[in-house]
Motif scaffolding. Structure first.
Motif, mmCIF file in Angstrom:
data_model
loop_
_atom_site.group_PDB
_atom_site.id
_atom_site.type_symbol
_atom_site.label_atom_id
_atom_site.label_comp_id
_atom_site.label_asym_id
_atom_site.label_seq_id
_atom_site.Cartn_x
_atom_site.Cartn_y
_atom_site.Cartn_z
ATOM 1 N N LYS A 47 -7.728 17.596 9.437
ATOM 2 C CA LYS A 47 -8.505 17.238 8.561
ATOM 3 C C LYS A 47 -7.069 16.884 7.826
ATOM 4 O O LYS A 47 -5.806 16.813 7.994
ATOM 5 N N VAL A 48 -7.703 15.338 7.031
ATOM 6 C CA VAL A 48 -6.859 14.697 6.013
ATOM 7 C C VAL A 48 -7.105 14.954 5.047
ATOM 8 O O VAL A 48 -8.357 13.843 4.852
ATOM 9 N N THR A 49 -6.498 15.204 3.861
ATOM 10 C CA THR A 49 -6.975 15.235 2.865
ATOM 11 C C THR A 49 -5.544 13.759 1.430
ATOM 12 O O THR A 49 -4.519 13.637 1.881
ATOM 13 N N LEU B 168 -13.025 14.070 12.610
ATOM 14 C CA LEU B 168 -12.211 14.374 11.357
ATOM 15 C C LEU B 168 -12.353 14.588 10.231
ATOM 16 O O LEU B 168 -13.961 14.398 10.144
ATOM 17 N N GLN B 169 -11.923 15.325 9.751
ATOM 18 C CA GLN B 169 -12.543 16.245 7.780
ATOM 19 C C GLN B 169 -11.537 15.006 6.725
ATOM 20 O O GLN B 169 -10.433 15.346 7.236
ATOM 21 N N PHE B 170 -11.216 13.975 6.525
ATOM 22 C CA PHE B 170 -11.086 12.838 5.187
ATOM 23 C C PHE B 170 -12.240 13.759 3.627
ATOM 24 O O PHE B 170 -13.203 14.071 3.880
ATOM 25 N N VAL C 6 -8.391 3.060 3.936
ATOM 26 C CA VAL C 6 -8.000 4.552 4.178
ATOM 27 C C VAL C 6 -8.394 5.367 5.475
ATOM 28 O O VAL C 6 -7.899 5.693 6.684
ATOM 29 N N GLU C 7 -9.549 5.387 5.150
ATOM 30 C CA GLU C 7 -10.784 6.361 5.971
ATOM 31 C C GLU C 7 -10.099 5.727 7.840
ATOM 32 O O GLU C 7 -9.921 6.637 8.971
ATOM 33 N N ALA D 38 1.042 -1.192 -0.136
ATOM 34 C CA ALA D 38 -0.291 -0.165 -0.409
ATOM 35 C C ALA D 38 1.110 1.514 0.291
ATOM 36 O O ALA D 38 2.432 1.057 0.393
ATOM 37 N N HIS D 39 0.192 2.511 -0.668
ATOM 38 C CA HIS D 39 1.392 3.640 -0.805
ATOM 39 C C HIS D 39 -0.066 4.685 -0.752
ATOM 40 O O HIS D 39 -0.475 4.867 -1.897
ATOM 41 N N VAL D 40 0.428 5.652 0.472
ATOM 42 C CA VAL D 40 -0.244 6.676 0.851
ATOM 43 C C VAL D 40 0.088 7.881 0.738
ATOM 44 O O VAL D 40 1.619 8.118 0.968
ATOM 45 N N VAL D 41 -0.305 9.031 0.260
ATOM 46 C CA VAL D 41 0.633 10.564 0.355
ATOM 47 C C VAL D 41 -0.426 11.207 0.714
ATOM 48 O O VAL D 41 -1.789 11.717 0.312
ATOM 49 N N VAL D 42 -0.682 12.042 1.917
ATOM 50 C CA VAL D 42 -1.488 12.745 2.716
ATOM 51 C C VAL D 42 -1.070 14.001 2.735
ATOM 52 O O VAL D 42 0.113 14.044 3.055
ATOM 53 N N LEU D 43 -2.347 14.391 3.392
ATOM 54 C CA LEU D 43 -1.694 16.237 4.026
ATOM 55 C C LEU D 43 -2.771 16.591 4.895
ATOM 56 O O LEU D 43 -3.641 15.699 5.163
ATOM 57 N N LEU D 44 -1.945 16.903 6.052
ATOM 58 C CA LEU D 44 -2.408 16.691 7.612
ATOM 59 C C LEU D 44 -2.299 17.937 7.586
ATOM 60 O O LEU D 44 -1.742 18.465 8.043
#
Length: 408
Positions: A272-274, A231-233, A250-251, A216-222
């Protein structure tokens, strides 16, 4: 089906479809679970099958009552505008909407504040464990601001409420109504953690152990969120870089990571997680892999962003004779409190203040001593606020020592 979110207008008339709100649930030793209802429109009759729109379950109404103080009068129906009680709605809780299955409607729910105080509870005798569990389940069903959970590390049963008095009343009811003698621990403030800065973080999970691996590979903005936002996802992945079926995982991983923050193990709030980007493997990627990867991503990103400890702050109103205003105001200030104002009526002063809950333990006896028993106070939850650094350092070190099995 799925809720479409459109607004529906219902008039308070008997000819309209049923709309009723459960505003209180009570455990009654004679009839079982009693659900108090306000009927806003339509007619609710004994034997009706209704839809609990909040939970998506159908239930049959057993019996209906008009309630006058502690007296109940059986009735065949409740009409628009009536307030009454029902038996048979076993899966209905406070704040749930009841309506006809053919005309679903969700009334605006009642908002309940989150509990701010935790306390460990155990039966005095091990043989009473089942009785205690049943008592706690009954009380939690009645009161949405009372929460029961098990500490995953210590295995203790923790009860959470809105303050010392709230939990004292709960414990007294367990002893008096349910006949269970219990032992309780020292109340613990329900601290929270949140992030300070904004961080873009990349996380990869690659495991190969013969056969299928995990990838698995994720790029997130916190980012920090607004106070009270939880939590705002948001998902901004494009071009199928991460298949849609893995996004909920992921959420879920982020929510799991938020349950125990990296600062001192308290729940994380207001972030906030994008999800910006990522990648997957045709064979090795799975929901579990993305859930684990997201969990690591959140913890690492939060540590990079910097964390802050939050504490519950209470609105306190203290009523005292005028001659005690000085010592009482000074006492509140010494508790890191902010006195907001004061009203005087017929020789009695009412001071309004905001005070951290951690400083309010034992205040009732302190106030009695200052005022020779002539003062009283009420308090309720106001908001969460950042803890001053020197206090935070102390709380964090105590918490970490306790988690390591060496209570301070």
């Amino acid at each position: 089906g799925e809720w479409e979110g459109e607004e529906i207008r219902r008039y308070p008339r008997e000819a309209e479809p049923l709309a009723a709100l459960a505003f209180k649930v009570q455990a009654d030793r004679h009839v079982g679970k009693l659900t108090y209802l306000r009927v806003y429109s339509g007619i609710l009759r004994t034997g009706d099958v209704v839809l609990n729109a909040t939970r998506g379950v159908k239930q049959r109404v057993g019996r209906l009552f008009e309630v006058h103080a502690d007296k109940r009068h059986p009735v065949e129906e409740l009409r628009a505008g009536d307030v009454g009680a029902a038996i048979g709605l076993g899966e209905t809780s406070t704040g749930d909407t009841l309506c006809p299955p053919e005309a679903p409607l969700l009334l605006e729910p009642i908002e309940f504040p989150a509990p701010v105080l935790d306390m460990a509870i155990t039966p005095a005798q091990r043989t009473d464990l089942d009785k205690l569990s049943r008592a706690l389940a009954h009380l939690a069903a009645e009161d949405p601001t009372f929460v029961v959970r098990t500490d995953p590390e210590t295995g203790e049963t923790l009860i959470s409420g809105m303050g010392e008095l709230h939990l004292e009343v709960i414990v007294d009811r367990i002893r008096q109504e349910f006949g269970v003698e219990v032992e309780v621990g020292r109340p613990q403030v329900a601290y929270r953690e949140t992030v300070i800065g904004t961080v873009k973080h990349e996380e990869k999970l690659v495991k190969q152990t013969g056969g299928h691996g995990q990838y698995a590979h994720v790029v997130v903005l916190l980012e920090p969120g607004e106070p009270g936002s939880g939590l705002q996802f948001a998902n901004k992945v494009t071009g199928g870089r991460i298949p849609r079926e893995f996004i909920p995982a992921v959420e879920k991983g982020i929510i799991e990571a938020m349950a125990k923050g990296p600062l001192a193990g308290y729940p994380v709030v207001d972030v906030k997680v994008t999800l910006l980007d990522g990648s997957f493997h045709e064979v090795d990627s799975s929901e579990q892999a993305f859930r684990i990867c997201a969990k690591h991503a959140f913890r690492n990103a939060a540590q990079r962003a910097g964390m802050r400890l939050l504490e519950p702050v209470m609105t306190v109103e203290v009523s005292v004779p005028e001659e005690y205003v000085g010592p009482v105001a000074g006492g509140l200030a010494a508790k890191r409190g902010k006195v907001l104002g004061m009203d005087v009526k017929q020789g009695t002063a009412v001071l309004r203040a905001k005070v951290p809950l951690a400083e309010m333990f034992g205040y009732s006896s302190e106030l009695r001593n200052i005022t020779s028993g002539r003062g009283s106070f009420v308090m309720h939850f106001s908001h969460y606020e950042a803890v001053p650094q020197e206090v935070a350092d102390e709380v964090i070190s105590s918490r970490r020592a306790a988690m390591a099995g060496h209570p301070v």
